[in-house]
Design a protein around this motif. Structure first.
Motif, PDB file in Angstrom:
ATOM      1  N   SER C 216       0.817  -1.212   0.000  1.00  0.00           N
ATOM      2  CA  SER C 216       0.000   0.000   0.000  1.00  0.00           C
ATOM      3  C   SER C 216       0.850   1.260   0.000  1.00  0.00           C
ATOM      4  N   SER C 217       2.056   1.175   0.582  1.00  0.00           N
ATOM      5  CA  SER C 217       2.882   2.379   0.666  1.00  0.00           C
ATOM      6  C   SER C 217       3.333   2.818  -0.723  1.00  0.00           C
ATOM      7  N   CYS C 218       3.844   1.866  -1.516  1.00  0.00           N
ATOM      8  CA  CYS C 218       4.264   2.222  -2.872  1.00  0.00           C
ATOM      9  C   CYS C 218       3.056   2.688  -3.672  1.00  0.00           C
ATOM     10  N   LEU C 219       1.911   2.030  -3.451  1.00  0.00           N
ATOM     11  CA  LEU C 219       0.712   2.404  -4.196  1.00  0.00           C
ATOM     12  C   LEU C 219       0.223   3.788  -3.810  1.00  0.00           C
ATOM     13  N   MET C 220       0.401   4.153  -2.536  1.00  0.00           N
ATOM     14  CA  MET C 220       0.004   5.495  -2.105  1.00  0.00           C
ATOM     15  C   MET C 220       0.840   6.532  -2.860  1.00  0.00           C
ATOM     16  N   HIS C 221       2.125   6.189  -3.027  1.00  0.00           N
ATOM     17  CA  HIS C 221       3.039   7.098  -3.717  1.00  0.00           C
ATOM     18  C   HIS C 221       2.702   7.186  -5.206  1.00  0.00           C
ATOM     19  N   ILE C 222       2.639   6.029  -5.853  1.00  0.00           N
ATOM     20  CA  ILE C 222       2.357   6.011  -7.291  1.00  0.00           C
ATOM     21  C   ILE C 222       0.950   6.566  -7.546  1.00  0.00           C
ATOM     22  N   GLY C 223       0.000   6.145  -6.721  1.00  0.00           N
ATOM     23  CA  GLY C 223      -1.377   6.612  -6.875  1.00  0.00           C
ATOM     24  C   GLY C 223      -1.460   8.118  -6.707  1.00  0.00           C
ATOM     25  N   ARG C 230      -3.765  13.591 -13.213  1.00  0.00           N
ATOM     26  CA  ARG C 230      -5.065  13.320 -13.868  1.00  0.00           C
ATOM     27  C   ARG C 230      -4.923  12.260 -14.950  1.00  0.00           C
ATOM     28  N   THR C 231      -4.199  11.208 -14.649  1.00  0.00           N
ATOM     29  CA  THR C 231      -4.009  10.176 -15.661  1.00  0.00           C
ATOM     30  C   THR C 231      -5.258   9.331 -15.836  1.00  0.00           C
ATOM     31  N   GLY C 232      -6.145   9.384 -14.852  1.00  0.00           N
ATOM     32  CA  GLY C 232      -7.330   8.543 -14.925  1.00  0.00           C
ATOM     33  C   GLY C 232      -7.045   7.092 -14.583  1.00  0.00           C
ATOM     34  N   ILE C 233      -5.816   6.810 -14.156  1.00  0.00           N
ATOM     35  CA  ILE C 233      -5.456   5.445 -13.778  1.00  0.00           C
ATOM     36  C   ILE C 233      -5.532   5.331 -12.258  1.00  0.00           C
ATOM     37  N   GLY C 234      -6.194   4.307 -11.791  1.00  0.00           N
ATOM     38  CA  GLY C 234      -6.317   4.109 -10.353  1.00  0.00           C
ATOM     39  C   GLY C 234      -5.365   3.047  -9.857  1.00  0.00           C
ATOM     40  N   THR C 235      -5.327   2.868  -8.547  1.00  0.00           N
ATOM     41  CA  THR C 235      -4.483   1.830  -7.966  1.00  0.00           C
ATOM     42  C   THR C 235      -5.330   0.856  -7.168  1.00  0.00           C
ATOM     43  N   LEU C 236      -4.940  -0.404  -7.215  1.00  0.00           N
ATOM     44  CA  LEU C 236      -5.565  -1.430  -6.381  1.00  0.00           C
ATOM     45  C   LEU C 236      -4.482  -2.347  -5.854  1.00  0.00           C
ATOM     46  N   HIS C 237      -4.596  -2.703  -4.596  1.00  0.00           N
ATOM     47  CA  HIS C 237      -3.656  -3.653  -4.018  1.00  0.00           C
ATOM     48  C   HIS C 237      -3.914  -5.037  -4.602  1.00  0.00           C
ATOM     49  N   LEU C 238      -2.856  -5.825  -4.703  1.00  0.00           N
ATOM     50  CA  LEU C 238      -2.966  -7.212  -5.179  1.00  0.00           C
ATOM     51  C   LEU C 238      -4.112  -7.947  -4.478  1.00  0.00           C
ATOM     52  N   ALA C 239      -4.234  -7.738  -3.163  1.00  0.00           N
ATOM     53  CA  ALA C 239      -5.271  -8.432  -2.395  1.00  0.00           C
ATOM     54  C   ALA C 239      -6.663  -8.076  -2.912  1.00  0.00           C
ATOM     55  N   GLN C 240      -6.845  -6.821  -3.318  1.00  0.00           N
ATOM     56  CA  GLN C 240      -8.173  -6.382  -3.783  1.00  0.00           C
ATOM     57  C   GLN C 240      -8.546  -7.054  -5.092  1.00  0.00           C
TER      58      GLN C 240
END
Lengths: 495, 205, 270
Positions: C216-223, C230-240
């Motif tokens: 989640s930490s890397c995803l918080m950063h990248i997200g 405004r890339t319109g790309i979201g993030t989801l954890h592997l678990a999700q």
């Protein structure tokens, strides 16, 4: 620009003198470099090229991991037996007609070398690329003594003629592209053609003709050493261009400056390092030229050989049980080439002749940290701890772990009279994180901000450091532990 | 107290101060023997050629003079005094003798050198010189711009460890892997800087 | 199997959906998820910033909490390569620095039974097809600590490949760091944002709708970077993604609503 440090008085082991500390802290120096578009392009191109090649060169050997383990074990063994190995090296070199000198720091080494050159009557020396002499600022010292030192490695020559500082261990001019190099040669290289082009071949040939005459007439050469075998007194210089062979062969007098950590127990150990080094540094099966010599050979090569053994902070590093692994470094620069931080900011941001991940652990240990305002105090933090350096290191130096240890040392040394914001934050976090209920209550405060469903674009300091570059997601209305508690209540099950 | 004694004392203090166990013996689990049943001369020849050195293979010594003469055509040639005539035949050469070694300036005026080698390493395409018979002193194979090095097939070993084991550390040793090169400009490889820009490796047998 | 879930402080506080998904996944696979109430944090932030003396009680608290949990559980799982990396590579080391050999031993024992999510699924539970469905284009960022500290290798990707209807797109330069590095993102914000910019560009180049990772930490950063631009790309954890099924699909994160203010590019802000 860095200036050589003056000698510092220390009650314990001597600290290093020379070009090991910049004037700016890393974050600021890095931020400056990041705005240099040319530098960014040059670095990305060069490190990208060498990375791919290194992976290929390493993949060719199915015993690469075994070689790394052996390399690490040999270095660990050498450090544990360093006093006896140094004495043995002194004896074997002396027995073969060499003269061994000992220098506690850069100041002493520079004085010894100056005296040795003076005794030959020469006022010009040719030099093989050497990190040790870069470290102690030998060229700058010789200049003040009226002795001209000519760098003969192409990249070192580029740096020298450009009145620049090296930014990479293996390729000191990695921050320069061909056009910049052409301009440096046109301006500063005696006899360079006015219409010199920027093809790497043409530039290399210009350097060849400029240096040829110097090689043929030089009476004294100064070199570093990649390895020294204690059991035989054999020195090794690993190179590509042939400038090393020229310097190690043609002049009458050879002065080799070597950090005390370079000693290997035996000549046999070269079988490991001559495989690890070329594949890690230039990504070749073998570098074009490796010279091995033992003292003086009558009728062949220099007839006078001096070996200067340099401490300059190394015993200080050795005294740290964890940090001493930094002394295992064989200066291949693989860690620089794979480092995502180095790739973007280049070597100058580190302030020391040893940049990149290895520099971030070696420089502050060699110099010691004088306080929170010491630029080298910022180096252990110049890493995301991504671990690419450890994977690439041919002698398995666990750079990320050492970085973390050095951070712990810095915090424990408590260089501040009053706790800073970070100290307070860490203390508060630790207080909350040692009790589940306290922690739960603290993070539930996020509820107060959870009305904002779009997240955050601008937050006040210190969160602004985050939101300057990245958004922050919306905070959840209920933390996971609250949701879990709700569920347990609903289902009536416990855990 | 001399700097020598102080450094040694500092080192002893540095390593002695920590409660640490001495490291065990170094385990050498990497390859130290032949990787193939017999040292692989073909692989050696391939690896040498990949550095853009030129490899020539002849069956017997008798083929050497003609080949060497062809390689050195139009050049001034120097050889170590003890290089047998069976290599160069009637080629007109300068001889570098212990009694009257050529000066560096004289060597600089000569374009080619012909010598024997001590070893070849198949894994890396490396030629090893150790100033032994027919090899001459180090300056001889350095200053002229073209080096022709003659090796017998049975001088080729498979791995770096085998080469190191075969060498006498007391001799001045040079490991040569292709012509001189630099990658100092944009990490782009340029062949031929200060050392010989042309390397011919002749394998006999 | 009874499995204790170490939710990690970040998921607990900021990403409860990740912890929920971890539990959902384990339960769907027929295991019992236990969430020790007293858990807090692995202490990595303290340790990596050099605050070892402050981190030591946090480490002790973690060891005590999960040691107790392991009395009745077979394993501990965390949806984070980084936190498991700290448990495995740092906890005993910190205890040893303060000569607490007993704690070091207990920490080693707990670490020996603590797994990152993909490790638990593939190595311990022996599954790669977890029966998930996710019908969107995804690119996966393997994260430094999962790759180089835990050496999870291609386990996460094997799990994702088995997800029905997923369109998994390779991320260029996947193994290079996103520039988060904990307090590095704050202490060296300029360098961190330069690294983030390149990572965001790589993610954008894939054309994926979702960037996933095991941390989640890397995803918080990248997200945070994806959202800022405004890339319109979201993030989801592997678990999700692994918890998502046709019946209960995980929604693709909505791109943020257009802001009223002019967009501020990284570095352009005050």
């Amino acid at each position: 620009m860095t200036r050589p440090m003056t000698r510092t008085v220390d009650l314990g082991m001597p600290t290093a003198t020379g070009f090991l500390r910049g004037e700016q802290k890393f974050p600021a120096a890095a931020a400056d470099r990041l705005t240099d578009a040319q530098l960014r392009r040059n670095l990305a191109h060069a490190t990208g090229t060498i990375r791919t090649k290194r992976l290929r060169a390493v993949a060719e050997l199915d015993d690469w991991e075994e070689l790394r383990l052996a390399g690490s074990a040999i270095k660990t063994d050498a450090m544990a037996r360093l006093p006896e190995l140094l004495e043995q090296l002194e004896a074997t070199v002396t027995a073969r007609g060499g003269v061994v000198h000992w220098a506690r720091d850069g100041v002493e080494a520079n004085r010894i070398i100056t005296d040795l050159i003076r005794a030959t009557g020469a006022d010009e020396v040719v030099k093989v690329k050497s990190m040790a002499t870069q470290e102690i600022g030998l060229n700058e010292h010789l200049e003040t003594e009226g002795i001209r030192a000519i760098e003969t490695d192409l990249a070192e020559l580029i740096v020298q003629l450009g009145n620049d500082r090296p930014s990479h261990i293996l390729v000191p001019a990695i921050h320069r592209n061909r056009t910049e190099i052409r301009d440096i040669f046109r301006t500063a290289m005696p006899g360079a053609p006015a219409d010199l082009g920027d093809e790497p071949r043409e530039l290399a040939m210009a350097a060849r003709s400029y240096l040829r005459e110097r090689f043929l007439t030089a009476r004294v050469a100064v070199s570093g050493a990649n390895f020294a075998a204690a059991d035989t007194g054999t020195l090794a210089v690993v190179e590509s261009e042939g400038n090393g062979r020229m310097c190690l062969t043609l002049p009458r007098t050879l002065i080799t400056v070597m950090g005390i950590e370079k000693v290997l127990p035996s000549f046999t150990d070269l079988e490991v390092f001559l495989q690890l080094l070329p594949r890690s540094s230039t990504a070749e099966r073998m570098n074009p030229y490796t010279s091995l010599w033992t003292g003086v050979t009558p009728g062949d090569g220099p007839q006078e050989f001096h070996l200067v053994l340099l401490d300059n902070g190394r015993t200080r590093v050795l005294a740290d049980e964890v940090g001493r692994a930094a002394l295992h470094c064989i200066r291949c620069s693989a860690c620089l080439n794979v480092c995502p931080v180095y790739e973007r900011v280049g070597g100058h941001a580190y302030g020391s002749v040893y940049p990149g991940p290895i520099g971030a652990i070696l420089s502050p240990q060699l110099t010691g940290i004088t306080g929170p305002d010491d630029p080298n105090a910022s180096l252990p933090y110049a890493s995301t701890l991504c671990g690419a350096c450890f994977d690439a290191c041919p002698v398995r130096i666990d750079i990320p772990s050492i970085l973390v240890e050095l951070r712990a040392d810095a915090v424990e040394a408590g260089h501040r009279p009053l706790p800073g914001g970070q100290d307070v934050a860490m203390a508060a976090a630790a207080w909350a994180m040692t009790d589940g209920r306290r922690w739960g209550r603290l993070i539930a405060l996020g509820r107060l901000l959870s009305w904002r469903r779009t997240g955050f674009r601008r937050l006040p300091w210190p969160a602004s450091i985050w939101t300057r570059h990245r958004d922050l997601p919306p905070l959840p209305a209920r933390t996971f532990r609250q949701q879990w508690r709700d569920r347990l209540r609903r289902t009536g099950s416990g855990s | 107290m001399s700097s020598r004694d102080r450094i040694l004392a500092d080192v002893r203090r540095a390593i002695g101060g920590s409660a640490r166990s001495a490291p065990g013996p170094v385990e050498r689990t990497y390859h130290r023997e032949n990787l193939v049943a017999r040292a692989d001369v073909d692989r050696f020849a391939e690896a040498v050629a990949e550095y853009r050195a030129t490899v020539h293979r002849v069956d017997t010594d008798a083929d050497l003079p003609a080949l060497v003469a062809g390689l050195c055509a139009g050049e001034s040639v120097v050889v170590p005094d003890d290089l047998p005539d069976s290599v160069i035949g009637t080629l007109d050469v300068h001889r570098d003798t212990a009694a009257r070694p050529l000066s560096v300036t004289e060597l600089d005026g000569i374009t080619a050198v012909v010598t024997f080698g001590r070893l070849g390493i198949a894994a890396t395409g490396t030629v090893v010189l150790d100033a032994g018979p027919g090899q001459g002193r180090r300056a001889l194979t350095l200053v002229p711009d073209h080096h022709v090095c003659v090796l017998r097939a049975d001088q080729v070993v498979d791995t770096v460890p085998q080469a190191i084991a075969a060498l006498d550390p007391v001799r001045p040793i040079t490991l040569i892997s292709g012509p001189s090169a630099t990658s100092d400009i944009e990490l782009d490889r340029v062949e031929g800087v200060h050392g010989p820009r042309r390397l011919d490796v002749v394998i006999v047998g | 199997m009874r499995i204790a879930v170490f939710t990690t402080c970040l998921a607990d506080a900021l990403y409860p959906a990740v912890a929920r998904a971890t539990v959902t996944l384990l339960e769907r696979l027929g295991h019992q998820a236990v969430v020790p109430a007293d858990q807090t944090c692995c202490g990595q932030m303290h340790l990596n910033t050099g605050y070892w003396a402050r981190g030591l009680p946090v480490v002790r608290h973690h060891v005590e909490t999960f040691e107790a949990a392991l009395d009745s559980c077979d394993a501990v799982v965390a949806p984070s390569g980084s936190c498991v990396g700290s448990v495995r590579h740092q906890h005993a080391m910190v205890a040893a620095r303060y000569d607490d050999d007993a704690l070091a031993e207990r920490a080693t024992a707990v670490a020996g039974r603590t797994y990152e999510l993909s490790e638990l699924l593939v190595d311990v539970l022996g599954v790669t097809d977890v029966g998930a469905w996710f019908g969107h284009p995804v690119t996966y960022y393997p994260t430094c600590h999962s790759l180089r500290m835990l050496r999870v290798g291609d386990k996460p990707v094997r799990l994702l490949r088995a997800v029905q209807d997923i369109d998994l797109i390779e991320l260029p330069g996947a193994d290079s760091c996103c520039g988060f590095g904990g307090t590095f993102a704050l202490k060296n914000e300029a360098t961190s944002s330069a690294m983030l910019t390149d990572k965001v560009a790589a993610v954008t180049s894939t054309g994926a709708q979702v960037c996933s990772a095991g941390d989640s930490s890397c995803l918080m950063h990248i997200g945070g970077g994806l959202s800022r631009l405004r890339t319109g790309i979201g993030t989801l954890h592997l678990a999700q993604i692994l918890a998502s099924t046709r019946e209960h699909p995980c929604p693709v994160p909505e791109p943020r609503r257009p802001a009223r203010r002019r967009p501020s590019l990284p570095g352009a802000a005050r």
